[in-house]
Design a protein around this motif. Sequence first.
Motif, mmCIF file in Angstrom:
data_model
loop_
_atom_site.group_PDB
_atom_site.id
_atom_site.type_symbol
_atom_site.label_atom_id
_atom_site.label_comp_id
_atom_site.label_asym_id
_atom_site.label_seq_id
_atom_site.Cartn_x
_atom_site.Cartn_y
_atom_site.Cartn_z
ATOM 1 N N ALA A 285 0.832 -1.207 0.000
ATOM 2 C CA ALA A 285 0.000 0.000 0.000
ATOM 3 C C ALA A 285 0.870 1.261 0.000
ATOM 4 O O ALA A 285 0.563 2.240 -0.697
ATOM 5 C CB ALA A 285 -0.931 -0.005 1.215
ATOM 6 N N MET A 286 1.964 1.235 0.769
ATOM 7 C CA MET A 286 2.862 2.397 0.794
ATOM 8 C C MET A 286 3.585 2.572 -0.540
ATOM 9 O O MET A 286 3.769 3.698 -1.019
ATOM 10 C CB MET A 286 3.857 2.242 1.944
ATOM 11 N N ILE A 287 3.977 1.448 -1.150
ATOM 12 C CA ILE A 287 4.614 1.532 -2.473
ATOM 13 C C ILE A 287 3.622 2.086 -3.490
ATOM 14 O O ILE A 287 3.970 2.912 -4.337
ATOM 15 C CB ILE A 287 5.120 0.144 -2.917
ATOM 16 N N GLY A 288 2.377 1.641 -3.402
ATOM 17 C CA GLY A 288 1.344 2.132 -4.313
ATOM 18 C C GLY A 288 1.122 3.623 -4.171
ATOM 19 O O GLY A 288 0.914 4.330 -5.166
ATOM 20 N N ASP A 289 1.177 4.120 -2.938
ATOM 21 C CA ASP A 289 1.021 5.564 -2.717
ATOM 22 C C ASP A 289 2.165 6.330 -3.374
ATOM 23 O O ASP A 289 1.938 7.349 -4.050
ATOM 24 C CB ASP A 289 0.976 5.851 -1.218
ATOM 25 N N ALA A 290 3.397 5.850 -3.201
ATOM 26 C CA ALA A 290 4.551 6.510 -3.820
ATOM 27 C C ALA A 290 4.462 6.438 -5.347
ATOM 28 O O ALA A 290 4.786 7.403 -6.046
ATOM 29 C CB ALA A 290 5.838 5.854 -3.331
ATOM 30 N N HIS A 291 3.988 5.305 -5.853
ATOM 31 C CA HIS A 291 3.821 5.157 -7.294
ATOM 32 C C HIS A 291 2.779 6.135 -7.820
ATOM 33 O O HIS A 291 2.928 6.723 -8.898
ATOM 34 C CB HIS A 291 3.407 3.721 -7.621
ATOM 35 N N GLY A 292 1.723 6.349 -7.059
ATOM 36 C CA GLY A 292 0.691 7.302 -7.461
ATOM 37 C C GLY A 292 1.226 8.726 -7.547
ATOM 38 O O GLY A 292 0.892 9.466 -8.479
ATOM 39 N N LEU A 293 2.052 9.101 -6.581
ATOM 40 C CA LEU A 293 2.650 10.445 -6.621
ATOM 41 C C LEU A 293 3.573 10.605 -7.824
ATOM 42 O O LEU A 293 3.613 11.658 -8.457
ATOM 43 C CB LEU A 293 3.422 10.701 -5.320
ATOM 44 N N ASN A 294 4.312 9.541 -8.146
ATOM 45 C CA ASN A 294 5.183 9.578 -9.320
ATOM 46 C C ASN A 294 4.367 9.689 -10.601
ATOM 47 O O ASN A 294 4.732 10.437 -11.521
ATOM 48 C CB ASN A 294 6.052 8.315 -9.345
ATOM 49 N N THR A 295 3.251 8.972 -10.667
ATOM 50 C CA THR A 295 2.385 9.033 -11.843
ATOM 51 C C THR A 295 1.760 10.416 -11.989
ATOM 52 O O THR A 295 1.619 10.938 -13.097
ATOM 53 C CB THR A 295 1.278 7.963 -11.751
ATOM 54 N N LEU A 296 1.379 11.030 -10.870
ATOM 55 C CA LEU A 296 0.824 12.376 -10.916
ATOM 56 C C LEU A 296 1.829 13.362 -11.513
ATOM 57 O O LEU A 296 1.456 14.265 -12.273
ATOM 58 C CB LEU A 296 0.426 12.824 -9.510
ATOM 59 N N GLU A 297 3.102 13.152 -11.228
ATOM 60 C CA GLU A 297 4.135 14.040 -11.743
ATOM 61 C C GLU A 297 4.369 13.844 -13.236
ATOM 62 O O GLU A 297 4.532 14.821 -13.983
ATOM 63 C CB GLU A 297 5.437 13.809 -10.981
#
Length: 473
Positions: free
Chosen positions: A235-247
């Motif tokens: 879940a934490m990796i997914g959150d970081a991945h989401g922030l990267n995708t937003l960028e």
Amino acid sequence: MFGLDAFHLARIQFAFTVSFHIIFPAITIGLASFLAVLEGMWLKTRNETYRDLYHFWSKAFAVNFGMGVVSGLVMAYQFGTNWSGFSQFAGSITGPLLTYEVLTAFFLEAGFLGVMLFGWNRVGPGLHFFATCMVALGTIFSTFWILASNSWMHTPQGYIIQNGIVVPEDWLKIIFNPSFPYRLFHMSVGAFLASAFFVGASGAWHLLRGNDNPAIRKMFSMALWMALIVAPIQAMIGDAHGLNTLEHQPAKIAAIEGHWENKPGEATPLILFGVPDMEQERTKYALEIPYLGSLILTHSLEKQIPALKSFPKEDRPNSTIIFWSFRVMVALGLLMITLGVVSLWLRFKGRLYHSRPFLWFTLLMGPSGLIAILAGWFTTEIGRQPWVVYGVQRTIDAVSAHGDMHMSISLLAFILVYSSVFGVGYLYMMRLIKEGPVTGEGKEVDHGGPGQHHTPARPLSAAKTHSEKSGEH
């Protein structure tokens, strides 16, 4: 076929084959590491339970590995047959990356797989354990190179375009592109989770049927420890991945959220449920939680995320699909975390192996990891559209010049062949798992040596036939 043109049929064909294929590598990655842990624990403790589990799961691993190799070869051919525009444009990058995967991962796996599967009584324990570790390492290498290639298509860098063709300039930038670390960890951990729930469901099935022995309990317990520890990490990796995708891919995030427009001065709400309508440019029946979208995606109660209307229509991913595929993935992730927490509570209560509602819960969650991986891949790949190389080459420019009839026939052929061949493989693997590990004090376990009774020379000889079972009674 169904009123679709060759372009859309080619996309469906690739989606169909990759959806079939990705299940096998996911289980292979997780089971290979699981086997390495089992053999390592056996060498350390000499507890025969670990050895019994190793021989049991190595059979399922062998069948799964074979189906993964075959289904993967078909995908590689499609780059040339159905996506020649992409191969011509970006083959100078994707070609070498896939070659590195073969030279490192496939050769490593193929070189040690025979020793791993058939060398238990033919080589020393240390060498056999080394072979198992090398096979497990090979699956990680394979994940590394495949994700490097796919991630570059999402966040391309380290190249120039000359005469309409991509030319690599910096291989380190190409491989370690901005989305690669997040996608590598997200996929690898997802594969471990998928295998853990696969193993846990097998243990739950046997316990529900009254097949309660140390090996069943051990694999059930190990799978639940994995779920408890790794699901929150994912879940934490997914959150970081989401922030990267937003960028790097803000249109994808807007489509995932079903978010069409920002109101001045207002934080972005989180839409829990709704029906995105690409024509009307709105999400119908939206159930919103104020501020939560901004909090999750920007870690702020003030910042807004980009809205779909801020992108040209021709650059918008299909929100109707990825809105729901993303929510399927997240919902399953939350259920995985819940199962892990409940297992910890039952473990302290001494009811882990006896609570039938929990055993049914674990059994039903068996395919959850694989479904979550498929939902995640649908989200990330459909969310990249209309680009095959994000911001560089459109998907419509990557497809080969095939006719509608040719693509229709080939798609139907793939559906029939895959469903029959790999369907039989699935059924056979389930048959293996239903037999359960061979255990019992003083009971001889066959390991593949010459002349041993019922010893399989091939993985597909591992499951007993009906006549063999009847002869036991």
